[in-house]
Design a protein around this motif. Structure first.
Motif, PDB file in Angstrom:
ATOM      1  N   ASN A 158     -14.851  -0.787  -7.160  1.00  0.00           N
ATOM      2  CA  ASN A 158     -13.781   0.167  -7.473  1.00  0.00           C
ATOM      3  C   ASN A 158     -14.036   1.444  -7.814  1.00  0.00           C
ATOM      4  OD1 ASN A 158     -11.670  -1.665  -7.177  1.00  0.00           O
ATOM      5  ND2 ASN A 158     -11.993  -2.520  -9.289  1.00  0.00           N
ATOM      6  N   GLY A 199     -11.058 -10.067  -5.762  1.00  0.00           N
ATOM      7  CA  GLY A 199     -10.194  -9.304  -6.815  1.00  0.00           C
ATOM      8  C   GLY A 199     -10.001  -8.015  -6.182  1.00  0.00           C
ATOM      9  N   TYR A 200     -10.789  -7.373  -5.207  1.00  0.00           N
ATOM     10  CA  TYR A 200     -10.543  -6.321  -4.930  1.00  0.00           C
ATOM     11  C   TYR A 200      -9.309  -6.068  -3.959  1.00  0.00           C
ATOM     12  CZ  TYR A 200     -11.107  -1.963  -1.911  1.00  0.00           C
ATOM     13  OH  TYR A 200     -10.798  -1.051  -1.201  1.00  0.00           O
ATOM     14  N   LYS A 201      -8.468  -5.283  -4.215  1.00  0.00           N
ATOM     15  CA  LYS A 201      -7.110  -4.933  -3.512  1.00  0.00           C
ATOM     16  C   LYS A 201      -6.907  -3.599  -2.990  1.00  0.00           C
ATOM     17  CE  LYS A 201      -4.731  -8.806  -5.871  1.00  0.00           C
ATOM     18  NZ  LYS A 201      -3.478  -9.356  -6.658  1.00  0.00           N
ATOM     19  N   SER A 202      -6.798  -3.535  -1.832  1.00  0.00           N
ATOM     20  CA  SER A 202      -6.549  -2.341  -1.140  1.00  0.00           C
ATOM     21  C   SER A 202      -6.129  -2.603   0.338  1.00  0.00           C
ATOM     22  CB  SER A 202      -7.626  -1.186  -1.093  1.00  0.00           C
ATOM     23  OG  SER A 202      -7.409   0.086  -1.063  1.00  0.00           O
ATOM     24  N   LYS A 203      -4.996  -1.727   0.912  1.00  0.00           N
ATOM     25  CA  LYS A 203      -4.974  -1.913   2.245  1.00  0.00           C
ATOM     26  C   LYS A 203      -4.524  -0.524   2.896  1.00  0.00           C
ATOM     27  CE  LYS A 203       0.115  -2.181   1.000  1.00  0.00           C
ATOM     28  NZ  LYS A 203       1.323  -2.855   0.704  1.00  0.00           N
TER      29      LYS A 203
END
Length: 416
Positions: A167, A213-217
């Protein structure tokens, strides 16, 4: 054994931050070899005293920085002493490793990424495209700068890479002083890093995936293409300069085949054959994905092939069917072509592929499944992006629906 060590603190005036501050670097010289490590401290350049190697002034902040620099100097001398007592060979790299807390048995992130890049470079043209390597090398440079700025490290043990690190790296990419990355670029660099993580997991160098757990799009990009009017303008324009004529023809060829720049450039006579319908087809595999891409040769594309059948080629490209220049030159000349044709859109060669998907095929009733197969897409979801931007197709279909409903209404009235 020579044990003389030179330790200096210097400010990097060439790396002035947006706030007008200079970073202070620790410079260690041993046997003619120099080592530089950032201290993580920044000052106004006029406050630096070159003779003493310290910050001028008596404020609490100045005292804190100068005390910290003394501690770093002491650490270097302690490392030198420990190496001598252990009977180890002293070198700037050994000092760097000890200073940064790197042990000999550690698996280091940048070393692993660099090893990946070296192996990838050996497979350029075979398994990977040059552009892919460029992205991974950029990722390496970004990680190196990030480690230096955020953690004051030259490298990091892969076991210490966690979700917080991921992050923080993404935040750095989006906010760095020089050329901050867009959302999609930042996500792509994290994707590059994720490949290194998978290598480490496969080799059991780490036990847990730090990306869990990493979230990005990705942000969906509105893809440009030429409409019918613009494509006709381009096709019908007569150029007095041969170079412009050739570039236009190569672009139009891609508009009627959907081939990307590299696939059109690599086209040879071996890629042309007879399809199941008895007509000429292009049989190839996309260099990017290695997926088969078989395309019926439309008349306009076939005419361009015939036009350049005897056109002089150069050097190693003598076996290729089309005289396509480098991607950089093609895109530069296409901007001139667009101006001369009165097209306001900023043309790149890849827009031809988008034009094939939209204006040439989907707009004319070709099924999305067929378009996906011709484009060599891995998933039909990729092709559906083009369908989303087909406002004209939606309009035409709704017009047909409106006519159908009107006729049905009239029919029902007649029956009542």
């Amino acid at each position: 054994m020579i044990t003389h060590l030179s330790i200096l603190f210097v400010v990097k005036r060439s790396k002035l931050s947006s706030k007008g501050l200079c970073p202070i670097h620790l410079r260690v010289t041993f046997e003619g070899k120099r080592l530089e490590i950032t201290t993580g401290r920044f000052i106004e350049p006029e406050k630096w005293c070159i003779d003493s190697g310290k910050v001028k002034g008596k404020s609490a902040e100045v005292r804190e920085i100068n005390t910290y620099l003394d501690i770093l100097r002491s650490r270097i001398y302690t490392i030198q002493k420990d190496l001598i007592q252990a009977g180890e060979i002293i070198s700037t790299e050994k000092i760097r490793s000890k200073f940064c807390g790197v042990e000999d048995n550690q698996r280091l992130l940048l070393i692993i990424l660099n090893d990946h890049n070296v192996k990838m470079e050996q497979l350029i043209g075979n398994e990977y495209a040059k552009g892919t390597l460029v992205r991974y090398k950029c990722c390496y440079r970004h990680l190196k700068n990030f480690l230096r700025i955020k953690y004051n490290l030259s490298d990091i043990d892969i076991s210490k890479v966690n979700l917080e690190f991921i992050n923080n790296f993404e935040h750095y990419l989006r906010t760095k002083d020089e050329n901050p990355c867009s959302n999609n670029s930042a996500v792509k660099y994290i994707k590059n890093l994720s490949k290194v993580i998978r290598i480490c997991l496969a080799n059991e160098w780490i036990k847990r995936d730090p990306l869990v757990g990493y979230k990005s799009k990705y942000t969906e990009v509105n893809r440009k293409f030429l409409d019918d009017v613009e494509l006709r303008k381009l096709e019908n324009k007569e150029f007095s300069i041969e170079r412009m004529d050739v570039v236009r023809d190569m672009f139009v060829f891609s508009c009627y085949t959907g081939l990307s720049f590299v696939d059109a450039r690599n086209l040879t006579a071996d890629n042309i054959g007879v399809g199941i319908d008895g007509r000429k087809w292009i049989f190839t595999a996309r260099q990017k994905t290695k997926i088969s891409s078989n395309i019926p040769l439309l008349e306009k594309a076939e005419k361009i092939l015939l036009k350049y059948e005897d056109y002089p080629r150069c050097g190693h490209r003598a076996s290729k069917l089309l005289p396509i220049l480098s991607n950089q030159k093609m895109n530069a000349y296409l901007k001139e072509v667009a101006d001369l044709c009165g097209i306001s859109k900023e043309l790149t060669f890849h827009i031809a592929r988008h034009t094939f998907a939209t204006t040439v095929t989907l707009s004319n009733g070709v099924s999305i499944e067929s378009v996906s197969k011709m484009l060599g897409h891995k998933s039909i979801k990729t092709t559906q992006i083009y369908a989303k931007i087909m406002d004209r197709k939606v309009s035409d279909e709704m017009d047909s629906l409106s006519d159908l409903l009107s006729k049905r209404e009239i029919s029902l009235k007649d029956k009542l």
